[in-house]
Design an enzyme around this catalytic site. Structure first.
Site, PDB file in Angstrom:
ATOM      1  N   PHE A 132     -49.214 -44.947 -35.563  1.00 37.99           N
ATOM      2  CA  PHE A 132     -50.283 -44.864 -34.548  1.00 37.99           C
ATOM      3  C   PHE A 132     -50.510 -43.391 -34.227  1.00 37.99           C
ATOM      4  CE2 PHE A 132     -51.846 -44.324 -30.260  1.00 37.99           C
ATOM      5  CZ  PHE A 132     -52.900 -45.228 -30.208  1.00 37.99           C
ATOM      6  N   ASP A 216     -46.125 -36.406 -36.115  1.00 41.13           N
ATOM      7  CA  ASP A 216     -46.723 -36.771 -34.835  1.00 41.13           C
ATOM      8  C   ASP A 216     -45.582 -37.116 -33.879  1.00 41.13           C
ATOM      9  OD1 ASP A 216     -47.889 -37.908 -32.639  1.00 41.13           O
ATOM     10  OD2 ASP A 216     -49.309 -39.144 -33.760  1.00 41.13           O
ATOM     11  N   LYS A 245     -47.916 -36.447 -24.500  1.00 41.13           N
ATOM     12  CA  LYS A 245     -47.260 -37.314 -23.510  1.00 41.13           C
ATOM     13  C   LYS A 245     -46.318 -36.615 -22.513  1.00 41.13           C
ATOM     14  CE  LYS A 245     -48.122 -41.824 -25.357  1.00 41.13           C
ATOM     15  NZ  LYS A 245     -48.510 -41.996 -26.752  1.00 41.13           N
TER      16      LYS A 245
HETATM   17  C1  PLP Z   1     -49.844 -42.015 -27.503  1.00 34.95           C
HETATM   18  C2  PLP Z   1     -49.870 -41.488 -28.887  1.00 34.95           C
HETATM   19  C3  PLP Z   1     -50.983 -40.798 -29.395  1.00 34.95           C
HETATM   20  C4  PLP Z   1     -52.278 -40.655 -28.628  1.00 34.95           C
HETATM   21  O1  PLP Z   1     -52.125 -39.936 -27.455  1.00 34.95           O
HETATM   22  P1  PLP Z   1     -53.263 -39.957 -26.337  1.00 34.95           P
HETATM   23  O2  PLP Z   1     -52.797 -38.956 -25.330  1.00 34.95           O
HETATM   24  O3  PLP Z   1     -53.342 -41.355 -25.809  1.00 34.95           O
HETATM   25  O4  PLP Z   1     -54.525 -39.553 -26.988  1.00 34.95           O
HETATM   26  C5  PLP Z   1     -50.893 -40.250 -30.663  1.00 34.95           C
HETATM   27  N1  PLP Z   1     -49.777 -40.382 -31.398  1.00 34.95           N
HETATM   28  C6  PLP Z   1     -48.692 -41.047 -30.947  1.00 34.95           C
HETATM   29  C7  PLP Z   1     -47.468 -41.135 -31.798  1.00 34.95           C
HETATM   30  C8  PLP Z   1     -48.702 -41.633 -29.679  1.00 34.95           C
HETATM   31  O5  PLP Z   1     -47.640 -42.315 -29.235  1.00 34.95           O
END
Ligand code: PLP
Length: 391
Positions: A132, A216, A245
């Site tokens: 994701f 990521d 985050k």
């Molecule tokens: C939450 C998340 C995103 C997206 O972050 P947003 O701040 O909601 O745009 C991207 N990659 C990972 C792994 C995530 O957990």
């Protein structure tokens, strides 16, 4: 009295499967609803709340900065922005020496995708099944779940999603592959810890083919998994790391950290963000990073996570409805054998807030400052709701 739930339902986009609670206050690992009921917060703002709600040092930093300077264009220099850049580069793995600041995880990923294309002059990005990466068109193109992607096609061309397997990756890579993008622990799709061994092979493979490796770490970063970054568990240093985050202690901020040579492939004007590098966000992030380091929150997450995973294992042994437990640090999941909506609502009723992935995976992203007692309460509430739902 105003019914704020009604207001949200009426005026805000109806995109979240809501829990029926109205949260108005938070402190540490707990939040309170409008009636003063207390909850243990294992949602943690969707993994944002690493240092706990309203950490006094973060509150103070935001307060002070808000009286001094709240916005500053990227075409001017700013003290806190420079300080955050240095701090981020000092805690991220060696070799990652330049930062682009943005406002969210998906923006951190977009920057990485653009960087990969610009730096290599190639077009294809390979991402992983169960991965994701966000909701904007580029990040969404790299996201695995069809339900998220399907309604918005056509997406960005050049993305391929493969199984996290070296043979499959080798088969998929072409002369035009710019980057391989992965989540070290796949969070959103249900907390899947990394397979052993594959990443050092992947690193070598990328080096031999001139392909960038992008991690990521939006959800796994800043101690969540028991190390400052989850890549440290894998013994791999990526070329680009996406962060967001937990970084701002609750304040919105994203960052893409890259090898200097990679980040320098952007020319002036080729990328940017009005709010990116905002002084308030930078001040919040500096305070948050100081707390994470000073209180050794990665170590704490490792310790508490191991304890909690053991407790979850006992639940899985005790109750037939629990299929398995898994996770790393304080990024954990309990998978049920059937849809768990009722169980989540029962837990909520008893004062425990949890996340879900899909229909049957319960997910836990508590603040890393959560206490042993709060974890014990978490487990006893789970024990009760499992007993209640065990047929
Ligand atoms: C939450 C998340 C995103 C997206 O972050 P947003 O701040 O909601 O745009 C991207 N990659 C990972 C792994 C995530 O957990």
């Amino acid at each position: 009295m105003t019914d704020y739930k009604l207001l949200e339902d009426k005026y805000l986009a109806n995109i979240y499967a809501k829990r029926p609670v109205l949260i108005v206050k938070g402190r540490g690992a707990r939040v309170w609803d409008a009636d003063g009921r207390e909850y243990i917060d294992c949602i943690g703002g969707h993994g944002v709340c690493i240092v706990g709600h309203c950490h006094p040092r973060v509150v103070e930093a935001i307060g002070k900065q808000s009286e001094r300077l709240m916005t500053c264009s990227g075409i001017l220099y700013n003290d806190v922005r420079g300080e955050l850049g240095e701090k981020l580069c000092s805690i991220t793995p060696e070799g990652l020496d330049k930062v682009f600041l943005s406002n969210s995880g998906t923006e951190a990923v977009e920057c990485a995708i653009k960087l990969a294309r610009k730096h290599t002059g190639k077009k294809e990005i390979i991402a992983m099944m169960k991965g994701f990466h966000g909701r904007t068109m580029g990040a969404l193109s790299a996201t695995w779940k069809r339900e998220f992607r399907r309604p918005f096609e056509p997406l960005v061309p050049g993305f391929k999603i493969v199984k996290l397997d070296m043979d499959e990756i080798r088969r998929t890579v072409t002369q035009d592959t710019a980057a391989i993008l992965f989540e070290p622990v796949q969070g959103e799709s249900g907390v899947y810890p990394p397979p052993q061994g594959i990443y050092s092979e992947l690193r070598e493979f990328c080096d031999s083919r001139g392909i960038l490796l992008i991690a990521d770490e939006v959800q796994t970063g800043f101690g969540r998994t028991g190390k400052m970054f989850a890549c440290e568990h894998l013994d791999v240093v990526p070329d680009v790391m996406c962060l967001a985050k937990g970084l701002g202690g609750g304040f919105p901020i994203g960052a893409t950290v890259a090898r200097a040579e990679v980040m320098d492939s952007f020319s002036q004007g080729e990328h940017g963000s009005t709010f990116g590098g905002n002084p308030l966000a930078c001040a919040a992030a500096i305070a948050t990073l100081n707390v994470i380091v000073d209180e050794n929150l990665p170590g704490r997450a490792a310790r508490l996570g191991e304890h909690l995973l053991g407790e979850f294992h006992d639940l899985a042994e005790k109750y037939n409805i629990v299929r398995e437990e898994r996770g790393l640090g304080l990024m954990l999941a309990l998978e049920f054998r059937f849809p768990h909506r009722e169980i989540i609502l029962d837990a909520c009723e008893k004062g425990l807030l949890t996340l879900s992935s899909g229909l049957n995976i319960m997910r836990f992203l508590p603040p890393l400052i959560i206490s042993r007692e709060e974890l014990d309460t978490t487990v006893s509430i789970l024990d009760e709701v499992c007993a209640q739902n065990e047929k």
